[in-house]
Design a protein around this motif. Structure first.
Motif, PDB file in Angstrom:
ATOM      1  N   ASN A  27     -67.576  50.234 -13.725  1.00 45.43           N
ATOM      2  CA  ASN A  27     -67.992  49.331 -14.803  1.00 45.43           C
ATOM      3  C   ASN A  27     -69.509  49.261 -14.960  1.00 45.43           C
ATOM      4  O   ASN A  27     -70.011  49.118 -16.079  1.00 45.43           O
ATOM      5  CB  ASN A  27     -67.437  47.926 -14.542  1.00 45.43           C
ATOM      6  CG  ASN A  27     -65.919  47.879 -14.657  1.00 45.43           C
ATOM      7  OD1 ASN A  27     -65.306  48.720 -15.318  1.00 45.43           O
ATOM      8  ND2 ASN A  27     -65.303  46.911 -13.999  1.00 45.43           N
ATOM      9  N   LYS A  28     -70.234  49.327 -13.855  1.00 48.69           N
ATOM     10  CA  LYS A  28     -71.691  49.231 -13.889  1.00 48.69           C
ATOM     11  C   LYS A  28     -72.370  50.550 -13.507  1.00 48.69           C
ATOM     12  O   LYS A  28     -73.587  50.606 -13.387  1.00 48.69           O
ATOM     13  CB  LYS A  28     -72.169  48.136 -12.926  1.00 48.69           C
ATOM     14  CG  LYS A  28     -71.581  46.756 -13.185  1.00 48.69           C
ATOM     15  CD  LYS A  28     -72.083  46.182 -14.502  1.00 48.69           C
ATOM     16  CE  LYS A  28     -71.562  44.756 -14.697  1.00 48.69           C
ATOM     17  NZ  LYS A  28     -72.061  44.150 -15.955  1.00 48.69           N
ATOM     18  N   THR A  29     -71.592  51.585 -13.336  1.00 47.49           N
ATOM     19  CA  THR A  29     -72.129  52.878 -12.895  1.00 47.49           C
ATOM     20  C   THR A  29     -72.834  53.586 -14.046  1.00 47.49           C
ATOM     21  O   THR A  29     -72.311  53.644 -15.159  1.00 47.49           O
ATOM     22  CB  THR A  29     -71.006  53.773 -12.338  1.00 47.49           C
ATOM     23  OG1 THR A  29     -70.318  53.072 -11.295  1.00 47.49           O
ATOM     24  CG2 THR A  29     -71.564  55.076 -11.786  1.00 47.49           C
ATOM     25  N   GLN A  30     -74.013  54.125 -13.757  1.00 52.73           N
ATOM     26  CA  GLN A  30     -74.790  54.824 -14.780  1.00 52.73           C
ATOM     27  C   GLN A  30     -74.724  56.343 -14.670  1.00 52.73           C
ATOM     28  O   GLN A  30     -74.779  57.039 -15.675  1.00 52.73           O
ATOM     29  CB  GLN A  30     -76.258  54.378 -14.715  1.00 52.73           C
ATOM     30  CG  GLN A  30     -76.480  52.922 -15.073  1.00 52.73           C
ATOM     31  CD  GLN A  30     -77.955  52.571 -15.128  1.00 52.73           C
ATOM     32  OE1 GLN A  30     -78.813  53.421 -15.344  1.00 52.73           O
ATOM     33  NE2 GLN A  30     -78.265  51.294 -14.919  1.00 52.73           N
ATOM     34  N   LEU A  31     -74.604  56.845 -13.440  1.00 52.82           N
ATOM     35  CA  LEU A  31     -74.618  58.299 -13.235  1.00 52.82           C
ATOM     36  C   LEU A  31     -73.461  58.746 -12.364  1.00 52.82           C
ATOM     37  O   LEU A  31     -73.185  58.158 -11.315  1.00 52.82           O
ATOM     38  CB  LEU A  31     -75.930  58.734 -12.558  1.00 52.82           C
ATOM     39  CG  LEU A  31     -77.248  58.435 -13.281  1.00 52.82           C
ATOM     40  CD1 LEU A  31     -78.416  58.907 -12.436  1.00 52.82           C
ATOM     41  CD2 LEU A  31     -77.280  59.083 -14.649  1.00 52.82           C
ATOM     42  N   LEU A  32     -72.794  59.802 -12.817  1.00 51.28           N
ATOM     43  CA  LEU A  32     -71.807  60.501 -12.007  1.00 51.28           C
ATOM     44  C   LEU A  32     -72.356  61.903 -11.758  1.00 51.28           C
ATOM     45  O   LEU A  32     -72.488  62.691 -12.697  1.00 51.28           O
ATOM     46  CB  LEU A  32     -70.451  60.574 -12.706  1.00 51.28           C
ATOM     47  CG  LEU A  32     -69.395  61.415 -11.971  1.00 51.28           C
ATOM     48  CD1 LEU A  32     -68.934  60.719 -10.696  1.00 51.28           C
ATOM     49  CD2 LEU A  32     -68.200  61.723 -12.874  1.00 51.28           C
ATOM     50  N   MET A  33     -72.681  62.200 -10.507  1.00 49.03           N
ATOM     51  CA  MET A  33     -73.203  63.519 -10.154  1.00 49.03           C
ATOM     52  C   MET A  33     -72.114  64.293  -9.416  1.00 49.03           C
ATOM     53  O   MET A  33     -71.639  63.863  -8.351  1.00 49.03           O
ATOM     54  CB  MET A  33     -74.471  63.388  -9.318  1.00 49.03           C
ATOM     55  CG  MET A  33     -75.604  62.727 -10.087  1.00 49.03           C
ATOM     56  SD  MET A  33     -77.228  62.897  -9.301  1.00 49.03           S
ATOM     57  CE  MET A  33     -77.104  61.666  -8.014  1.00 49.03           C
ATOM     58  N   ALA A  55     -73.125  64.864 -14.702  1.00 47.67           N
ATOM     59  CA  ALA A  55     -73.793  66.162 -14.559  1.00 47.67           C
ATOM     60  C   ALA A  55     -73.128  66.965 -13.455  1.00 47.67           C
ATOM     61  O   ALA A  55     -72.737  66.407 -12.417  1.00 47.67           O
ATOM     62  CB  ALA A  55     -75.276  65.988 -14.255  1.00 47.67           C
ATOM     63  N   LEU A  56     -72.967  68.254 -13.691  1.00 47.68           N
ATOM     64  CA  LEU A  56     -72.532  69.187 -12.656  1.00 47.68           C
ATOM     65  C   LEU A  56     -73.801  69.735 -11.999  1.00 47.68           C
ATOM     66  O   LEU A  56     -74.650  70.311 -12.672  1.00 47.68           O
ATOM     67  CB  LEU A  56     -71.706  70.333 -13.247  1.00 47.68           C
ATOM     68  CG  LEU A  56     -70.473  69.948 -14.084  1.00 47.68           C
ATOM     69  CD1 LEU A  56     -69.761  71.204 -14.571  1.00 47.68           C
ATOM     70  CD2 LEU A  56     -69.523  69.068 -13.281  1.00 47.68           C
ATOM     71  N   ILE A  57     -73.914  69.560 -10.701  1.00 40.14           N
ATOM     72  CA  ILE A  57     -75.150  69.914  -9.999  1.00 40.14           C
ATOM     73  C   ILE A  57     -74.880  70.977  -8.948  1.00 40.14           C
ATOM     74  O   ILE A  57     -73.997  70.811  -8.098  1.00 40.14           O
ATOM     75  CB  ILE A  57     -75.775  68.666  -9.344  1.00 40.14           C
ATOM     76  CG1 ILE A  57     -76.109  67.634 -10.423  1.00 40.14           C
ATOM     77  CG2 ILE A  57     -77.021  69.031  -8.544  1.00 40.14           C
ATOM     78  CD1 ILE A  57     -76.657  66.337  -9.880  1.00 40.14           C
ATOM     79  N   LYS A  58     -75.646  72.048  -9.027  1.00 43.35           N
ATOM     80  CA  LYS A  58     -75.551  73.117  -8.033  1.00 43.35           C
ATOM     81  C   LYS A  58     -76.520  72.849  -6.897  1.00 43.35           C
ATOM     82  O   LYS A  58     -77.649  72.431  -7.097  1.00 43.35           O
ATOM     83  CB  LYS A  58     -75.869  74.472  -8.669  1.00 43.35           C
ATOM     84  CG  LYS A  58     -74.848  74.942  -9.697  1.00 43.35           C
ATOM     85  CD  LYS A  58     -75.234  76.318 -10.212  1.00 43.35           C
ATOM     86  CE  LYS A  58     -74.240  76.830 -11.235  1.00 43.35           C
ATOM     87  NZ  LYS A  58     -74.605  78.183 -11.731  1.00 43.35           N
TER      88      LYS A  58
END
Length: 330
Positions: free
Chosen positions: A267-273, A313-316
């Motif tokens: 609910n309060k999350t800004q970034l999913l990495m 974002a998909l992060i390598k």
């Protein structure tokens, strides 16, 4: 006279050793030439000193010692200058390497449109989501670019900046303040289970490596480990309920379980990495059987409804060598 000849031999041997060292240092030819020229001048001065000593015999011993001392001091000064030049050159090479490495890592990261294409491809080719979610889609604006400009990297040469920290720096310029106790002091207890940043990876081993990289840079930040290996889900529920953790790192299945149990929310999350590093068999979180379906459910069932405020974002990353065990994190 014998003392002067011994001194010449000493200087000649030292000069020869220095020339041998010069040949092992790439690009140091100019300093070597300067050194040889100054050494040659010293040799000429030495010949003149010998003539003067023949003319003034009884003062020759005292003058000889004085000349020898001065030549040794000059020689030591030359060697100190050369060492300083070599240190400067090494520092310049290290700085160049940091910029090149940073630029390489930045180029390694995916653009938002590439992330979107990979997810859509995984839906069709790898059964990423159940049938009820096949018509659910993300847009490009729901993704963010995790790379930052190489010129903005000011890290020490002895530290390697984690790409997840880079992503935080690129997206949340004041991330250090937000992730510390001071930045989290106003969070209400009902929001303890809704972190600012969620990092999801395919395995507990990768989660541990990522946590290690975060702790190397981000200090005094509470970070929750949400994977099943060696940690009971009841312990994780208690951890999330007891205090606010601005960052959580976990695997898709355990994150999904905690959300269903009401211990975790976005609910309060800004970034999913999303850790998009390939394993030894070249599987990623989008293609690894079983894990990719757990991730698909997490992404489309719980992230998609929060897409207006939650970007992905998909992060390598470059994982640690197989024989390197991650250090224990606090």
């Amino acid at each position: 006279m014998g003392d002067i000849l011994d001194d010449d031999q000493f200087l000649a041997e030292e000069a020869s050793d220095d020339q041998d060292n010069d040949s092992s240092v790439q690009g140091d030819e100019e300093s070597a030439v300067d050194y040889l020229e100054e050494s040659g001048d010293e040799g000429a001065d030495h010949d003149s000193d010998e003539d003067e000593e023949d003319e003034d015999g009884h003062n020759g011993g005292a003058n000889s010692e004085d000349k020898k001392r001065k030549r040794k001091e000059k020689f030591a000064e030359l060697k100190a200058k050369r060492r300083k030049l070599m240190e400067i050159k090494q520092q310049e090479e290290v700085a160049l390497h940091i910029v090149q490495e940073s630029d390489s890592e930045a180029n390694m990261q995916l653009q938002p449109e590439e992330m979107l294409l990979l997810i859509e491809e995984a839906k069709q080719r790898h059964r990423l989501v159940p049938e009820e979610y096949t018509n659910v889609h993300f847009d490009i604006e729901h993704f963010f670019n995790p790379a930052i400009e190489a010129t903005s990297v000011t890290e020490s040469a002895t530290k390697k900046l984690s790409p997840f920290v880079r992503a935080l720096s690129a997206t949340l310029p004041n991330y250090r303040k937000l992730l510390t106790a001071e930045g989290c002091k106003d969070v209400k207890s009902e929001d303890f289970g809704s972190p600012l940043v969620v990092i999801v990876t395919a395995s507990a081993i990768r989660a541990t490596e990522i946590i290690q990289g975060l702790h190397a840079k981000i200090h005094h930040c509470k970070l929750a480990k949400l994977f099943s290996k060696h940690i009971k889900i009841t312990e994780q529920i208690a951890t999330l309920a007891s205090s606010y953790h601005p960052i959580v790192v976990g695997t898709p299945h355990r994150l999904h379980q905690l959300i269903e149990l009401g211990a975790l929310s976005f609910n309060k999350t800004q970034l999913l990495m999303v850790d998009f590093t390939a394993d030894i068999k070249n599987f990623t979180i989008l293609t690894l059987p079983g894990v990719n379906q757990d991730f698909g459910k997490l992404l489309f069932q719980y992230v998609h409804p929060q897409r207006e405020h939650l970007r992905t974002a998909l992060i390598k990353d470059k994982p640690l060598p197989p024989d390197t065990k991650p250090k224990k994190t606090p």
